[in-house]
Design a protein around this motif. Structure first.
Motif, PDB file in Angstrom:
ATOM      1  N   LYS A  80      -9.439 -50.295 -59.386  1.00 30.35           N
ATOM      2  CA  LYS A  80     -10.676 -49.525 -59.207  1.00 30.35           C
ATOM      3  C   LYS A  80     -11.405 -49.877 -57.927  1.00 30.35           C
ATOM      4  O   LYS A  80     -12.186 -49.069 -57.402  1.00 30.35           O
ATOM      5  CB  LYS A  80     -11.606 -49.733 -60.412  1.00 30.35           C
ATOM      6  N   ASP A  81     -11.152 -51.070 -57.402  1.00 31.63           N
ATOM      7  CA  ASP A  81     -11.818 -51.464 -56.161  1.00 31.63           C
ATOM      8  C   ASP A  81     -11.171 -50.829 -54.925  1.00 31.63           C
ATOM      9  O   ASP A  81     -11.826 -50.683 -53.887  1.00 31.63           O
ATOM     10  CB  ASP A  81     -11.800 -52.992 -56.015  1.00 31.63           C
TER      11      ASP A  81
ATOM     12  N   THR B 128      -9.711 -44.294 -55.478  1.00 32.12           N
ATOM     13  CA  THR B 128     -10.712 -43.295 -55.810  1.00 32.12           C
ATOM     14  C   THR B 128     -10.008 -42.082 -56.400  1.00 32.12           C
ATOM     15  O   THR B 128      -8.786 -41.937 -56.262  1.00 32.12           O
ATOM     16  CB  THR B 128     -11.503 -42.893 -54.546  1.00 32.12           C
ATOM     17  N   GLY B 129     -10.762 -41.212 -57.055  1.00 32.11           N
ATOM     18  CA  GLY B 129     -10.173 -40.032 -57.656  1.00 32.11           C
ATOM     19  C   GLY B 129      -9.741 -39.015 -56.614  1.00 32.11           C
ATOM     20  O   GLY B 129     -10.365 -38.860 -55.566  1.00 32.11           O
ATOM     21  N   ARG B 130      -8.616 -38.314 -56.923  1.00 35.28           N
ATOM     22  CA  ARG B 130      -8.148 -37.248 -56.039  1.00 35.28           C
ATOM     23  C   ARG B 130      -7.530 -36.149 -56.894  1.00 35.28           C
ATOM     24  O   ARG B 130      -6.469 -36.332 -57.479  1.00 35.28           O
ATOM     25  CB  ARG B 130      -7.110 -37.744 -55.041  1.00 35.28           C
TER      26      ARG B 130
ATOM     27  N   TYR C 250      -5.291 -40.678 -58.627  1.00 39.97           N
ATOM     28  CA  TYR C 250      -5.980 -41.703 -57.859  1.00 39.97           C
ATOM     29  C   TYR C 250      -5.224 -41.922 -56.552  1.00 39.97           C
ATOM     30  O   TYR C 250      -3.999 -41.891 -56.512  1.00 39.97           O
ATOM     31  CB  TYR C 250      -6.015 -43.041 -58.610  1.00 39.97           C
TER      32      TYR C 250
ATOM     33  N   TYR D 188      -5.703 -44.331 -52.604  1.00 41.47           N
ATOM     34  CA  TYR D 188      -6.454 -45.405 -51.968  1.00 41.47           C
ATOM     35  C   TYR D 188      -7.631 -44.836 -51.174  1.00 41.47           C
ATOM     36  O   TYR D 188      -7.527 -43.766 -50.570  1.00 41.47           O
ATOM     37  CB  TYR D 188      -5.537 -46.220 -51.054  1.00 41.47           C
ATOM     38  N   LYS D 189      -8.734 -45.551 -51.200  1.00 40.70           N
ATOM     39  CA  LYS D 189      -9.932 -45.131 -50.486  1.00 40.70           C
ATOM     40  C   LYS D 189      -9.663 -45.045 -48.988  1.00 40.70           C
ATOM     41  O   LYS D 189      -8.745 -45.686 -48.465  1.00 40.70           O
ATOM     42  CB  LYS D 189     -11.078 -46.097 -50.762  1.00 40.70           C
TER      43      LYS D 189
END
Length: 332
Positions: A290-291, A294-296, A301, A303-304
């Motif tokens: 979760k760190d 992010t959702g896509r 999910y 990576y940010k």
């Protein structure tokens, strides 16, 4: 080598030469007729915990969908070909997003029809096209069951236009080495650190065997590339991927290092993956972070952006340092 335990089949497959060959080859296994390879109710209703057991089955059918999907990475089109799904159980497998827990291996026996369209499309084009024939399965794995890959490579090699390409995580490539491919087949070996192969890519070949296989294919005259995919950012990912790149630098042949291209794809994960993996592989590593993610889209999910940028910079610098500028085809 994958050894199936049961065959589900559409009766129509026995009207094709390959269907009859497989019927004889696996005559000692249970054969269960089905109406459609797309909807096997008893398997679809299985719990997620049965995921690995279902991977031991083979489903035989006749492919009816032949739509080509435009692609702008290593090919012009993604082509539905002789198989979909896989007997391996990589925890991140993108086929799970398409087929959920029914991402088992399906083989399609109407190979002449599929290859015929491929050749016609290549010949009708005003330019050289590249066709990705391995986006739905691993054709080297499939070849151990069907022998389709040497047949495809040699038949397409007779053509005067177009290229075919496929990726693999397997090393059983000896049947491809003596073929008259005429330079019209491009092979991409998927690689990851051995720790990730062991902990995440269940049922696939070890890294050293993959490296030996791609060296041999390059020596046999195939155009070859590496697919670092998916990049899995576990806690010690920098050390892991530094080690991978050091191993590649040391063990890839000079011929391959001089001619290869590299594709890099960062992992996309999903709610479906988590649900299946938690039940089918309860002791496996947790890939969702979760760190870092992010959702896509719906239930997915990635990576940010800042995490991706950091990873992209790492791979660009480290690959250019070892293999020179211009080797990376894309990072996605």
């Amino acid at each position: 080598m994958f050894k199936p335990d049961k065959i589900y089949y559409e009766p129509a497959v026995l009207g094709y030469e390959l269907g009859r060959v497989l019927r004889n080859k696996y005559r000692d296994l249970p054969w269960q007729p089905i109406e459609s390879h797309n909807n096997i109710e008893e398997l679809r209703n299985n719990p997620n915990s049965a995921f690995a057991l279902m991977k031991r089955h083979i489903i035989l059918g006749v492919r009816k969908t032949h739509n080509y999907v435009p692609n702008h990475k290593s090919s012009d089109f993604l082509v539905p070909y002789t198989s979909s799904g896989c007997s391996a159980a990589c925890l991140y497998c993108y086929l799970v997003c398409n087929y959920n827990k029914c991402s088992y291996l399906r083989l399609f026996v109407n190979r002449e029809q599929m290859l015929g369209k491929l050749i016609k499309t290549a010949n009708d084009s005003g330019r050289e096209l590249t066709f990705e024939i391995g986006s739905n399965s691993d054709l080297v794995l499939e070849n151990g069951l069907t022998g389709n890959l040497p047949w495809t490579i040699e038949q397409f090699g007779k053509n005067e236009r177009g290229f075919i390409t496929f990726p693999t995580k397997f090393a059983d490539t000896e049947p491809l080495l003596g073929l008259n491919h005429r330079g019209r087949t491009v092979v991409r070996m998927s690689v990851n650190p051995q720790e990730i192969i062991t902990r995440v890519e269940f049922g696939t070949a070890p890294l050293k065997e993959r490296i030996a296989a791609i060296n041999n294919l390059c020596e046999a005259g195939y155009r070859c590339g590496l697919l670092i995919a998916p990049v899995v950012l576990l806690e010690n990912w920098r050390e892991q991927y530094t080690g991978l790149l050091d191993t590649l630098q040391a063990e890839l042949s000079e011929k391959l290092k001089n001619s290869m291209f590299i594709e890099i794809i960062l992992m996309t994960y999903s709610y479906i993956h988590r649900a299946i993996n938690n039940e089918a592989f309860p002791n496996a590593v947790e890939l969702y972070d979760k760190d870092l993610m992010t959702g896509r889209g719906r239930g997915k999910y990635c990576y940010k952006n800042d995490v991706r940028a950091d990873a992209e910079q790492f791979f660009t610098q480290e690959i250019e340092h070892r293999f020179g500028v211009g080797k990376i085809l894309y990072i996605s």
